[in-house]
Design a protein around this motif. Structure first.
Motif, PDB file in Angstrom:
ATOM      1  N   LEU A 485       0.857  -1.182   0.000  1.00  0.00           N
ATOM      2  CA  LEU A 485       0.000   0.000   0.000  1.00  0.00           C
ATOM      3  C   LEU A 485       0.891   1.230   0.000  1.00  0.00           C
ATOM      4  O   LEU A 485       1.887   1.286   0.728  1.00  0.00           O
ATOM      5  N   MET A 486       0.532   2.219  -0.822  1.00  0.00           N
ATOM      6  CA  MET A 486       1.263   3.482  -0.858  1.00  0.00           C
ATOM      7  C   MET A 486       0.291   4.599  -0.522  1.00  0.00           C
ATOM      8  O   MET A 486      -0.606   4.906  -1.305  1.00  0.00           O
ATOM      9  N   ILE A 487       0.480   5.185   0.666  1.00  0.00           N
ATOM     10  CA  ILE A 487      -0.438   6.186   1.186  1.00  0.00           C
ATOM     11  C   ILE A 487       0.227   7.552   1.100  1.00  0.00           C
ATOM     12  O   ILE A 487       1.320   7.753   1.652  1.00  0.00           O
ATOM     13  N   PRO A 488      -0.398   8.529   0.426  1.00  0.00           N
ATOM     14  CA  PRO A 488       0.235   9.843   0.257  1.00  0.00           C
ATOM     15  C   PRO A 488       0.481  10.541   1.594  1.00  0.00           C
ATOM     16  O   PRO A 488      -0.340  10.485   2.505  1.00  0.00           O
ATOM     17  N   LYS A 489       1.643  11.217   1.691  1.00  0.00           N
ATOM     18  CA  LYS A 489       1.955  12.037   2.860  1.00  0.00           C
ATOM     19  C   LYS A 489       1.757  13.527   2.577  1.00  0.00           C
ATOM     20  O   LYS A 489       1.792  14.340   3.490  1.00  0.00           O
ATOM     21  N   THR A 490       1.596  13.876   1.299  1.00  0.00           N
ATOM     22  CA  THR A 490       1.528  15.286   0.922  1.00  0.00           C
ATOM     23  C   THR A 490       0.464  15.496  -0.140  1.00  0.00           C
ATOM     24  O   THR A 490       0.179  14.602  -0.949  1.00  0.00           O
ATOM     25  N   GLY A 533      -8.803   8.582   4.575  1.00  0.00           N
ATOM     26  CA  GLY A 533      -9.416   9.763   3.986  1.00  0.00           C
ATOM     27  C   GLY A 533      -9.157   9.935   2.508  1.00  0.00           C
ATOM     28  O   GLY A 533      -9.348  11.030   1.976  1.00  0.00           O
ATOM     29  N   ILE A 534      -8.756   8.862   1.832  1.00  0.00           N
ATOM     30  CA  ILE A 534      -8.452   8.947   0.406  1.00  0.00           C
ATOM     31  C   ILE A 534      -9.681   8.510  -0.384  1.00  0.00           C
ATOM     32  O   ILE A 534     -10.230   7.431  -0.149  1.00  0.00           O
ATOM     33  N   SER A 535     -10.092   9.325  -1.317  1.00  0.00           N
ATOM     34  CA  SER A 535     -11.283   9.009  -2.108  1.00  0.00           C
ATOM     35  C   SER A 535     -10.976   7.913  -3.114  1.00  0.00           C
ATOM     36  O   SER A 535      -9.815   7.688  -3.495  1.00  0.00           O
ATOM     37  N   ASP A 536     -12.047   7.239  -3.589  1.00  0.00           N
ATOM     38  CA  ASP A 536     -11.877   6.140  -4.529  1.00  0.00           C
ATOM     39  C   ASP A 536     -11.221   6.607  -5.826  1.00  0.00           C
ATOM     40  O   ASP A 536     -10.447   5.870  -6.439  1.00  0.00           O
ATOM     41  N   GLU A 537     -11.486   7.857  -6.222  1.00  0.00           N
ATOM     42  CA  GLU A 537     -10.923   8.372  -7.470  1.00  0.00           C
ATOM     43  C   GLU A 537      -9.415   8.558  -7.391  1.00  0.00           C
ATOM     44  O   GLU A 537      -8.735   8.624  -8.424  1.00  0.00           O
ATOM     45  N   GLN A 538      -8.898   8.621  -6.190  1.00  0.00           N
ATOM     46  CA  GLN A 538      -7.461   8.832  -6.012  1.00  0.00           C
ATOM     47  C   GLN A 538      -6.688   7.527  -5.837  1.00  0.00           C
ATOM     48  O   GLN A 538      -5.477   7.547  -5.635  1.00  0.00           O
ATOM     49  N   ILE A 539      -7.390   6.387  -5.921  1.00  0.00           N
ATOM     50  CA  ILE A 539      -6.748   5.089  -5.690  1.00  0.00           C
ATOM     51  C   ILE A 539      -6.486   4.386  -7.017  1.00  0.00           C
ATOM     52  O   ILE A 539      -7.407   4.206  -7.818  1.00  0.00           O
ATOM     53  N   VAL A 540      -5.249   4.008  -7.244  1.00  0.00           N
ATOM     54  CA  VAL A 540      -4.871   3.216  -8.421  1.00  0.00           C
ATOM     55  C   VAL A 540      -4.539   1.811  -7.955  1.00  0.00           C
ATOM     56  O   VAL A 540      -3.759   1.621  -7.022  1.00  0.00           O
ATOM     57  N   ARG A 541      -5.161   0.825  -8.625  1.00  0.00           N
ATOM     58  CA  ARG A 541      -4.958  -0.577  -8.285  1.00  0.00           C
ATOM     59  C   ARG A 541      -4.084  -1.207  -9.368  1.00  0.00           C
ATOM     60  O   ARG A 541      -4.426  -1.149 -10.544  1.00  0.00           O
TER      61      ARG A 541
END
Length: 572
Positions: A485-490, A533-541
């Motif tokens: 998993l890669m979760i944005p920090k910024t 708090g990441i929306s579905d549109e911001q997730i790449v699988r």
């Protein structure tokens, strides 16, 4: 303005120049009350040399009193210890500069080094026998035979005792630097033989009546059978041990508070804790002293790696790169910000470092690249320590190591990172990753555990994005564990990633890709990202498929919207 006097490791020079001294003078009390011979292993630049020269100027006989150097130190409050000041002949030698490419060059250098040491005691010659005086003269003239050198430490201790009628103090700084250099250049066995004769013979317990105390420092405790086999009078003050030496190397939390107050830098406590904290010696929280003082002296410049340099990292990098499959998989865990549990071996066996995970992680711990705490016995009664990367500075070192592995990839690593940062289309990662895999991954490793090895390889590449992504490996998410998993920090890089690896030895690409993407959906791996708090549109699988050394990458929610890209080579 107060100054640390960075780079000054001679105690007398430091005090006379008005350097800001973090008081470690109670080490003197610990040595007086301690064992006959003490080995203190600590990472480089944690204050070993400054402390050793402090011991020298405290104990050493001199024509003029040096007590003034200690008048503002804690040891001055203890008259029973101050009576030892200036009372002993002191043999002080540092081996940190004896780095040579061959054993022959080392012997030439040590002949000069010991000759210079003997010149400091030229006045003892009148009490020597004819044979001893001849050997003494050969050593001073830098014409010593190999046998002269072997016995030179033992002989000098005896000569000093005979002349001064006082027991001798021996201080040997960075004893293992020549050992590490010998290992790197292929003459370790010869070096071990020399050190066993020179150091082991000189500090043997049967010479106890002529020896008051001996203190030896280094980074490692080299395997006992190599050097210290006859020293049953040796006390090893390991950084794992609770005891009087635990807080004498590096800065403790209370000492840091005093430093910040003295330099009006209280607002920087959080930055220093994040970058340079993270060590635990004998139950004490310890900060890297070199990094702390380098940062404070450089304010208002931003923090960064202060302690690291390429030459000092060479052995660590070499052993990590040459390590076996298990070491590479464990490195994956560390790079993901997670913990390992391993025993820590006090006796480093150089020849087994790359093959035995206990030794590689022990080397990393004693060298300052890992923290070890919370020992728990395993089923065999061995203590297994919780290992982790201490701070951001050391995390940077591991990232530099990863970069060094891929320095000859014609920009491939940068291209890969640009794909994840949105500077290139995400589907270009397939061809780029294919090139990196072809050039850098061993089929020998892939043949054993292909998915685990490839997972570790990709995770190592992605470690270069740790400043902008929280990267989790085998992370619990939804109803299972996501590979990465890669979760944005910024906000600058808002896209999150879920990555699933699959290997195949013949199954159709469309089928295996469908399996991977549907596993992401059915196990609801995105839940961990949604909870952040990441929306579905911001997730790449992403599904990354490996067949032999052939790589395919697909993206989508299920197989019907995937895109498997063809092989193509990209260059900057």
């Amino acid at each position: 303005m107060k100054k640390f006097r960075i780079g000054t490791d001679d105690f007398k020079e430091f005090i006379e120049d008005g350097g800001y001294f973090v008081d470690k003078s109670l080490l003197i009390r610990d040595i007086i009350e301690g064992n006959k011979v003490t080995l203190i292993p600590r990472p480089r630049r944690f204050g070993k040399t400054l402390n050793m020269t402090m011991l020298r100027y405290f104990f050493e006989r001199s024509e003029e009193s040096r007590s003034y150097l200690f008048k503002n130190c804690a040891i001055a409050d203890f008259p029973q210890y101050m009576q030892h000041q200036g009372q002993y002949p002191v043999i002080y030698i540092s081996l940190k500069d004896l780095k040579r490419d061959s054993y022959e060059y080392f012997i030439e250098a040590v002949r000069i080094k010991i000759g210079s040491l003997y010149k400091n005691f030229a006045e003892v010659q009148p009490v020597l026998s004819d044979g001893s005086r001849e050997r003494f003269h050969r050593i001073i003239m830098e014409e010593a035979t190999l046998n002269d050198l072997y016995s030179s430490l033992k002989d000098l201790i005896t000569h000093c005792y005979q002349y001064y009628k006082k027991p001798v103090i021996v201080l040997i700084d960075e004893y293992d630097t020549p050992m590490i250099e010998a290992f790197s250049h292929g003459y370790y066995d010869k070096m071990a033989g020399f050190m066993r004769s020179w150091l082991g013979e000189g500090l043997k317990p049967e010479y106890g009546q002529v020896l008051f105390r001996a203190v030896v420092t280094g980074i490692l405790r080299v395997a006992k059978e190599s050097i210290f086999s006859d020293l049953n009078n040796l006390d090893v003050a390991s950084s794992l041990m609770i005891g009087p030496y635990a807080d004498k190397f590096g800065f403790t939390e209370p000492e840091l508070s005093l430093i910040l107050s003295a330099f009006q830098a209280e607002d920087h406590a959080g930055i220093i804790r994040d970058w340079y904290n993270g060590y635990s010696f004998g139950g004490h929280t310890i900060y890297n002293p070199w990094s702390v003082i380098s940062y404070i002296q450089a304010i208002p410049n931003p923090p960064g790696p202060k302690w690291l340099n390429t030459s000092s990292n060479a052995l660590v990098y070499e052993e990590l790169e040459a390590g076996g499959l298990e070491i590479k998989r464990d490195l994956e865990v560390l790079l993901a910000g997670e913990e390992l549990r391993y025993p820590i071996s006090e006796n480093i066996i150089f020849t087994d470092i790359g093959r035995n995970p206990v030794n590689i992680w022990s080397l990393l711990y004693y060298s300052g690249y890992l923290n070890a705490e919370d020992p728990q016995p395993d089923l065999r009664g061995r203590l297994r320590y919780r290992l982790r990367i201490p701070n951001r500075e050391i995390s940077y070192a591991y990232e530099h190591f990863i970069e060094s592995l891929y320095r000859n990839t014609d920009g491939g690593l940068d291209l890969l990172l640009h794909c994840f940062l949105g500077k290139r289309p995400i589907l270009q990662i397939g061809p780029v990753l294919q090139d990196l895999t072809r050039d850098l991954v061993s089929m020998y490793d892939l043949a054993k555990l292909p998915e685990a090895v490839f997972h570790a390889f990709v995770l190592g590449l992605l470690a270069n994005l740790r400043t902008v992504y929280e990267i989790r490996s085998n992370a619990e998410a939804g109803f299972g564990r996501a590979d990465i998993l890669m979760i944005p920090k910024t906000r600058d890089y808002p896209t999150a990633y879920v990555i699933e690896f699959k290997t195949t030895d013949g199954q159709q690409n469309t089928e295996i890709v469908s399996d991977a993407l549907n596993q992401i959906r059915n196990q609801e791996y995105e839940a961990a990202l949604s909870n952040a708090g990441i929306s579905d549109e911001q997730i790449v699988r992403l599904a990354i498929i490996l067949q032999g050394k052939e790589v395919r990458v697909a993206t989508g929610y299920y197989a019907g919207v995937m895109n498997v890209q063809p092989k193509r080579r990209y260059v900057l």
